[in-house]
Scaffold this motif. Structure first.
Motif, PDB file in Angstrom:
ATOM      1  N   TYR A  52       0.857  -1.184   0.000  1.00  0.00           N
ATOM      2  CA  TYR A  52       0.000   0.000   0.000  1.00  0.00           C
ATOM      3  C   TYR A  52       0.900   1.244   0.000  1.00  0.00           C
ATOM      4  O   TYR A  52       1.948   1.258   0.642  1.00  0.00           O
ATOM      5  N   THR A  76      -4.579   1.625  -2.439  1.00  0.00           N
ATOM      6  CA  THR A  76      -4.397   0.184  -2.537  1.00  0.00           C
ATOM      7  C   THR A  76      -3.397  -0.148  -3.637  1.00  0.00           C
ATOM      8  O   THR A  76      -3.145   0.670  -4.539  1.00  0.00           O
ATOM      9  N   HIS A 106      -8.840   1.648  -5.012  1.00  0.00           N
ATOM     10  CA  HIS A 106      -9.509   2.073  -3.785  1.00  0.00           C
ATOM     11  C   HIS A 106      -8.573   2.955  -2.966  1.00  0.00           C
ATOM     12  O   HIS A 106      -7.339   2.867  -3.062  1.00  0.00           O
ATOM     13  N   VAL A 150      -8.147   4.261   1.249  1.00  0.00           N
ATOM     14  CA  VAL A 150      -8.543   3.868   2.599  1.00  0.00           C
ATOM     15  C   VAL A 150      -7.921   4.826   3.598  1.00  0.00           C
ATOM     16  O   VAL A 150      -6.740   5.184   3.482  1.00  0.00           O
ATOM     17  N   VAL A 175     -13.198   2.648   3.548  1.00  0.00           N
ATOM     18  CA  VAL A 175     -12.723   2.361   2.199  1.00  0.00           C
ATOM     19  C   VAL A 175     -13.710   2.974   1.206  1.00  0.00           C
ATOM     20  O   VAL A 175     -14.942   2.807   1.348  1.00  0.00           O
ATOM     21  N   LYS A 223     -13.305  -7.376  -2.390  1.00  0.00           N
ATOM     22  CA  LYS A 223     -12.102  -6.580  -2.335  1.00  0.00           C
ATOM     23  C   LYS A 223     -12.143  -5.613  -1.153  1.00  0.00           C
ATOM     24  O   LYS A 223     -11.126  -5.376  -0.494  1.00  0.00           O
ATOM     25  N   GLU A 236     -11.221  -7.476   2.009  1.00  0.00           N
ATOM     26  CA  GLU A 236      -9.786  -7.727   2.090  1.00  0.00           C
ATOM     27  C   GLU A 236      -9.023  -6.492   2.547  1.00  0.00           C
ATOM     28  O   GLU A 236      -8.085  -6.583   3.356  1.00  0.00           O
ATOM     29  N   ILE A 237      -9.419  -5.323   2.064  1.00  0.00           N
ATOM     30  CA  ILE A 237      -8.738  -4.091   2.467  1.00  0.00           C
ATOM     31  C   ILE A 237      -8.974  -3.803   3.937  1.00  0.00           C
ATOM     32  O   ILE A 237      -8.045  -3.422   4.673  1.00  0.00           O
ATOM     33  N   ASP A 261      -6.778  -6.153   5.925  1.00  0.00           N
ATOM     34  CA  ASP A 261      -5.371  -5.758   5.864  1.00  0.00           C
ATOM     35  C   ASP A 261      -5.071  -4.599   6.810  1.00  0.00           C
ATOM     36  O   ASP A 261      -4.072  -4.616   7.538  1.00  0.00           O
TER      37      ASP A 261
END
Length: 343
Positions: free
Chosen positions: A174, A212, A217, A219, A285, A299, A302-303, A306
């Motif tokens: 990232y 990302t 994306h 965040v 996000v 997706k 997942e973000i 993470d």
């Protein structure tokens, strides 16, 4: 004592002539053998007595030796050693035998030592004293349940230490666009959510906005520092209801102009949060094109995982646990997520 002849000729002395000095006197011959004694001698064969060989010569009369005086003692076949000589010989034998045993034990000890040296050809060196040895002792685990046991404030460098954030081996990183730290938690939320954080003792927020790896994306993620674990759990339980009732929202962190991060402040977002100790970790996000996020978008999940679980909890807060001084472990974190509409 035994009489010994001067020569073999004395044994075969012939009868003397009459009238000579060696003539045998008339009358009965004297009894043969030694004279009587008060201490009768045993009738043993004398080992040194000489036997007379037979001879065709005329019989001769042997000269009979006189009996031993009473003061003499018969000698035996084997000579007797003096008592002092025998005792001295035994003493020397004991001394020599003891010395031989000591020499044998010494040789055995040297052989055993040689075997030990052969088995350990590289002996370990004796450790030396080091004054700073206490500094290398393992740190005690830090208790994150309260600010009383976790007093050091957060810093942006501690939470986001580099421009790139690599969370998984073999995966792209990232990219950190901007970071921010403030003692006012209200700058990161609005309305009732901001009031709730201030009311329950939040005194610090550290956050950052990241892009990302695929660039699709953006965040904004960070940590709220509350008084204790109980107050953090009260905020966690109240957030969903406030979001559903549209009584507040989390603010996205906008970076510098031209980096494309302004969309995090206006686009519909997906929010996730969880508690560990007295911290509330969160992340929102948005799509980089500003479009609404779909509820089934894997997706997005997942973000959120993470940012909240891998980075904020397992990396940042776990380092605090490992480097602290208290021993009480924190409870397993809980998490939730909800949609957030834009302005």
């Amino acid at each position: 004592m035994v009489y010994r002849y001067e020569s073999d000729q004395d044994v075969y002395e012939e009868y003397p002539e009459p009238g000579s000095d060696l003539a045998v006197p008339s009358g009965p011959p004297p009894p043969a053998g030694p004279s009587p004694s008060r201490f009768p001698a045993p009738s043993l064969r004398r080992p040194n007595q000489i036997a007379l060989p037979s001879s065709p010569r005329p019989p001769a009369r042997a000269i009979i030796p006189q009996a031993a005086p009473r003061s003499e003692v018969y000698t035996s076949a084997q000579p007797m050693e003096p008592p002092t000589a025998r005792g001295g010989g035994r003493l020397w034998q004991v001394l020599i035998g003891g010395a031989a045993v000591l020499v044998l034990l010494a040789l055995c000890g040297l052989g055993a030592a040689a075997l030990l040296v052969d088995r350990d050809p590289q002996p370990q060196a004796t450790p030396t004293y080091q004054p700073n040895a206490a500094a290398s002792a393992p740190a005690v685990r830090q208790d994150l349940d309260s600010r009383d046991t976790d007093q050091a404030p957060l810093t942006a460098k501690e939470v986001f230490s580099a421009k790139e954030l690599k969370l998984t081996d073999g995966q792209p990183a990232y990219r950190v666009l901007t970071t921010h730290s403030s003692g006012s938690c209200a700058v990161a939320a609005t309305d009732e959510i901001a009031d709730l954080l201030v009311r329950l003792g939040c005194n610090q927020v550290v956050r950052a906005t990241l892009r990302t790896p695929d660039g699709d994306h953006l965040v904004t993620a960070g940590l709220f520092n509350l008084t204790d674990k109980v107050s953090a759990e009260r905020v966690r339980d109240r957030i969903r209801q406030l979001l559903d009732d549209r009584q507040g929202r989390f603010r996205g962190l906008v970076g510098s102009e031209g980096d494309g991060s302004d969309v995090v402040a206006t686009a519909p977002a997906r929010i996730g949060w969880q508690v560990r100790g007295h911290y509330l970790a969160y992340a929102l996000v948005v799509r980089a094109d500003g479009e609404a996020v779909r509820s089934g978008d894997t997706k997005i999940r997942e973000i959120l995982f993470d940012m909240i679980e891998l980075h904020l909890s397992r990396s940042v807060l776990q380092k605090r646990v490992d480097g602290g001084t208290a021993t009480q472990p924190t409870a397993a974190p809980t998490e939730s997520s909800a949609p957030q509409s834009g302005n």
